[in-house]
Write an enzyme that holds these catalytic residues in place. Sequence first.
Site, short mmCIF file in Angstrom:
data_model
loop_
_atom_site.label_atom_id
_atom_site.label_comp_id
_atom_site.label_asym_id
_atom_site.label_seq_id
_atom_site.Cartn_x
_atom_site.Cartn_y
_atom_site.Cartn_z
N CYS A 111 54.46 37.81 63.57
CA CYS A 111 54.35 38.63 64.78
C CYS A 111 53.80 37.85 65.97
CB CYS A 111 53.48 39.84 64.52
SG CYS A 111 54.05 40.78 63.12
N HIS A 247 50.94 42.43 71.24
CA HIS A 247 51.78 42.76 70.09
C HIS A 247 51.54 44.22 69.71
CE1 HIS A 247 53.73 42.89 66.31
NE2 HIS A 247 52.62 42.84 65.60
N ASN A 277 56.28 48.73 64.96
CA ASN A 277 55.95 47.31 65.05
C ASN A 277 57.23 46.50 64.79
OD1 ASN A 277 55.18 44.69 64.46
ND2 ASN A 277 53.42 45.26 63.23
N1 ACO Z 1 51.01 58.58 55.00
C1 ACO Z 1 50.01 59.33 54.48
N2 ACO Z 1 48.94 58.78 53.87
C2 ACO Z 1 48.89 57.43 53.79
C3 ACO Z 1 49.91 56.61 54.29
C4 ACO Z 1 51.00 57.25 54.91
N3 ACO Z 1 52.03 56.55 55.45
N4 ACO Z 1 49.59 55.32 54.08
C5 ACO Z 1 48.40 55.32 53.45
N5 ACO Z 1 47.98 56.61 53.25
C6 ACO Z 1 46.76 57.08 52.64
C7 ACO Z 1 46.17 56.06 51.67
O1 ACO Z 1 46.75 56.16 50.39
C8 ACO Z 1 44.72 56.49 51.66
O2 ACO Z 1 44.57 57.60 50.81
P1 ACO Z 1 43.27 57.76 49.87
O3 ACO Z 1 42.12 57.84 50.83
O4 ACO Z 1 43.56 59.02 49.13
O5 ACO Z 1 43.26 56.53 49.04
C9 ACO Z 1 44.46 56.96 53.10
O6 ACO Z 1 45.77 57.25 53.63
C10 ACO Z 1 43.78 55.93 53.96
O7 ACO Z 1 44.46 54.70 53.82
P2 ACO Z 1 43.98 53.40 54.56
O8 ACO Z 1 44.84 52.25 54.16
O9 ACO Z 1 42.49 53.27 54.39
O10 ACO Z 1 44.27 53.82 56.07
P3 ACO Z 1 43.84 53.09 57.39
O11 ACO Z 1 43.07 53.99 58.23
O12 ACO Z 1 43.30 51.72 57.11
O13 ACO Z 1 45.24 52.89 58.09
C11 ACO Z 1 46.90 51.25 58.53
C12 ACO Z 1 46.25 52.11 57.48
C13 ACO Z 1 47.58 52.14 59.55
C14 ACO Z 1 47.95 50.37 57.85
C15 ACO Z 1 45.83 50.38 59.23
O14 ACO Z 1 45.04 49.73 58.27
C16 ACO Z 1 46.42 49.38 60.15
O15 ACO Z 1 47.04 49.71 61.13
N6 ACO Z 1 46.24 48.08 59.87
C17 ACO Z 1 46.81 47.05 60.66
C18 ACO Z 1 48.19 46.87 60.17
C19 ACO Z 1 48.97 46.01 61.09
O16 ACO Z 1 48.72 45.98 62.26
N7 ACO Z 1 49.94 45.33 60.50
C20 ACO Z 1 50.82 44.55 61.15
C21 ACO Z 1 50.18 43.41 61.89
S1 ACO Z 1 50.89 41.91 61.65
C22 ACO Z 1 52.45 42.17 61.82
O17 ACO Z 1 52.77 42.79 62.75
C23 ACO Z 1 53.41 41.74 60.76
#
Ligand code: ACO
Length: 320
Positions: A111, A247, A277
């Site tokens: 990215c 990004h 993204n």
């Molecule tokens: N829908 C519903 N529930 C979900 C989903 C979904 N799509 N995905 C995860 N959950 C659930 C999980 O299972 C978890 O449930 P639990 O509490 O019962 O175990 C709960 O939601 C919380 O999950 P987390 O992973 O802790 O959620 P978080 O608040 O961390 O958000 C996210 C996840 C959105 C992926 C966040 O961590 C994030 O944005 N990280 C950065 C990711 C990123 O930017 N990636 C790309 C960058 S690099 C590139 O671009 C290649």
Amino acid sequence: MTARIVGTGSYVPEQMVTNEELSQIVETNDEWIQTRTGIRSRHIATDRGTSEIAAEAARRALEDSGIPAEEIDVILVATSTPEKHFPSCACEVQAELGASRAAAFDISAACSGFVFALNVMYAFVKAGVYRTGLVIGADVLSKITDWSDRGTCVLFGDGAGAAVLRADELGIRHSVLGADGSKKDVLSCLSRSNGNVWMNKAPEMGYMTMDGQEVFKFAVKKVPECIRQLLQESGVREDEIRYFILHQANVRILDSVAKRLKQPLEKFPVNMDRYGNTSGASIPLLLDECNRKGMLQKGDKLVLAGFGAGLTWGAVLLEW
Ligand code: ACO
């Protein structure tokens, strides 16, 4: 002499997929996706590959610049999802455009790729190697997405963005790039593994895997850090920047970066709500939108900043 952006273009595939539609494939819902990420829909490639969408974005950038394809000295494509190991996506784009004078190669920095590619073009121009270049970010992440993994499949979309750069007095002023290979497993995707006849096993293909929280922590720390370094080394203050084109991974990351830099959110344009993204494409796609909406005036100072797998990060300061 530096490299200046003189034209932009972008392209997203026609097929649009809403959060609601995704909730019919995996256990998720619109509310969760919107509140955690800011994403409402994304575009998914169903009939065109990475090089085709890259070429379409490039065509539009050339048109915007008024520079014919034959004048391009070099084509750089930032992508993590080329269709082939070889030839490069850049060579395929060159053929599509008929840019017969151009050297062409791909750059792999996930990215952060567009920012890395921009920096390579900047160095080429500063060194007097090339005068005119096409820098493209293009990704079709939908082909390496595990559509049964709700933790990743809701985040990404397909698209391409491009910029034409030319040697000029005004343009890129400074850049900062970085990588931390010790965090290589935080976000990764196996390509075809070795399954040659001496190994007694079939080759495997991988899907993208991600530790979302680690990526989040890395982004909210590293992005403001590298922007501060960029500005300090350039002698430019945060409040002199017209827009921070970041990004587009998660709207909460943008909020956090804006807070840490003590800058108003209005300076951080967003389009991930409509595209998700799009990896290497997200920065040029957003830049093109800002350009076409007439938001950018000559001399405006812009910061472009990316982060992603590697882990990698980078920021560029430029004058429009
Ligand atoms: N829908 C519903 N529930 C979900 C989903 C979904 N799509 N995905 C995860 N959950 C659930 C999980 O299972 C978890 O449930 P639990 O509490 O019962 O175990 C709960 O939601 C919380 O999950 P987390 O992973 O802790 O959620 P978080 O608040 O961390 O958000 C996210 C996840 C959105 C992926 C966040 O961590 C994030 O944005 N990280 C950065 C990711 C990123 O930017 N990636 C790309 C960058 S690099 C590139 O671009 C290649």
